[in-house]
Design an enzyme around this catalytic site. Structure first.
Site, short mmCIF file in Angstrom:
data_model
loop_
_atom_site.label_atom_id
_atom_site.label_comp_id
_atom_site.label_asym_id
_atom_site.label_seq_id
_atom_site.Cartn_x
_atom_site.Cartn_y
_atom_site.Cartn_z
CG HIS A 30 5.98 -1.83 -7.40
ND1 HIS A 30 5.05 -2.90 -7.93
CD2 HIS A 30 5.46 -1.83 -5.85
CE1 HIS A 30 3.54 -2.86 -6.75
NE2 HIS A 30 4.44 -2.41 -5.45
CD GLU B 218 5.02 -4.83 -11.50
OE1 GLU B 218 4.38 -4.76 -11.66
OE2 GLU B 218 4.63 -3.36 -10.68
CB SER C 294 4.53 -3.75 -2.20
OG SER C 294 4.71 -2.87 -3.15
CB ALA C 295 4.31 -1.10 1.54
N GLY D 220 0.74 -1.67 -0.43
CA GLY D 220 -0.22 0.10 -0.30
C GLY D 220 0.88 1.39 -0.35
CA LIG Z 1 2.70 1.50 -3.13
#
Ligand SMILES: [Ca+2]
Ligand SMILES: [Ca+2]
Lengths: 239, 239
Positions: free
Chosen positions: B159, B195, B122-123, B89
């Site tokens: 990413h 990714e 991700s985060a 997020g």
């Molecule tokens: Ca993000």
């Protein structure tokens, strides 16, 4: 005295030279009254190289350019500046330096009280606004605050880019990122200025100028398209 | 006890469902010893919606999932967790919440001392590292520090994306952004995980796994390509 700001989305447009796309706007904005522009190169690591690039562009327009990194007392340099240009680069690095060198209050005072013309490009446009919460840059350094010069009461997102329908990359779109900012209750409007777009502020009047439009995001409101020539003075009212 | 981390670049790969691309790795990582995973949804505003998405994925793999936002005492919840999953997020929102709820020290203790398996996406991968200086996210909130959980002594850029030769957009490439970070003297290595890429850490061994490779950036060193299966245990040595 009159607040005067020229906030540019991007220093360089694809296929043309540094500041080429906004030379006419810079000349009209500074007029012939200005002789020397104080340049703030803090958004990049290489101050000397950046100074050379900026000097070339301003000299070609008929202005002298002095870089603040050469001054023994940066606060005094701002205090006597005829006009200020803050260039792009990394917004965190830039704002951190402005705090570190105690320039935030002095630049604000010169622009808002003395009417010193302010030109910002990319990161230099971000720091002109309420905060750097809507920069696109990587947070490579931790500044003492995200609150910026607050020359206007809203935020800018420079290099604004519309979602690409062909993209297979799963990072958030720019619009999704700005929407996340607006999940916070007191978040101000965000003006996404596309590359080529410029925001011109003269006292209580703000206008979209340049070769490209903008997209305005406000909390709990659908985004709104703005074209060159549109008046956005309503954004200057303190929320 | 053994440090065990599964750090995923992206929760969703283009054209497939939430966590679909890394289900096998999650099952192998958690094994049958784990029954319930503690989910941390703080990177997104909508905790309930996020919990539903994550629960569906983990239940389909045979695990129970409990979201920390339902616990009256989040620190105690971490204290008794069998395994932890921190979803993606906004990295600033996530780290701010971890500090706000006093979870940084307790998650670190459980993972490094008790060997509680940690999955980040991700985060959630950003906050597992030394700092969030190399997140791609917009700084929508000001956390008390950019220092993160420090479960490993380097940084991740999730990413990770290679420069697009066709792009006419003038924002910095990802590589240029990471290079700006490395202009700071004590900046640690940055592992750019594309990714599909996953970093698996088991005690003192780190490996690139998943469907895609990584690119390693170190200050004053040329970037280096890493493929699936490559051992990157040298990154675990404290600089
Ligand atoms: Ca993000
Ligand atoms: Ca920038």
């Amino acid at each position: 005295m009159t607040r005067r700001l020229l906030l540019i989305s991007n220093s360089t447009t694809h296929g043309s030279g540094y500041l080429d796309h906004c030379k006419e706007q810079i000349k009209q904005f500074l007029t012939e009254k200005i002789q020397t522009v104080l340049f703030v190169p803090y958004a990049l690591h290489d101050h000397e190289g950046y100074e050379a690039t900026a000097k070339k562009a301003f000299v070609s327009l008929g202005y002298q350019l002095e870089s603040i990194h050469r001054k023994t007392d940066p606060v005094t340099a701002v205090g006597s500046a005829e006009a200020i240009f803050i260039g792009g680069g990394n917004t965190f690095r830039l704002l951190n330096a402005l705090y570190d060198k105690k320039l935030v209050t002095e630049i604000r005072r010169r622009v808002l009280q003395d009417g010193v013309p302010y030109i910002g490009s990319s990161a230099g446009s971000n720091v002109a606004t309420a905060s750097i919460h809507t920069t696109n840059d990587m947070p490579i350094v931790y500044p003492p605050s995200f609150t910026a010069l607050s020359l206007v009461p809203f935020n800018i997102n420079p290099h604004y880019i519309d979602p690409s329908p062909d993209s297979k990359h799963m990072g958030e779109t720019r619009e999704a990122r700005i929407n996340q900012f607006h999940e916070y209750v007191s978040s101000p409007p965000v003006l996404g200025i596309r590359e080529g777009c410029i925001l011109l502020v003269e006292d209580k009047v703000a206008k979209v100028v340049g070769a490209n439009g903008a997209r305005l995001f406000m909390r709990d409101t659908a985004p709104r398209e703005l074209a060159t020539g549109d008046d956005v003075s309503f954004l200057l009212k303190e929320c």
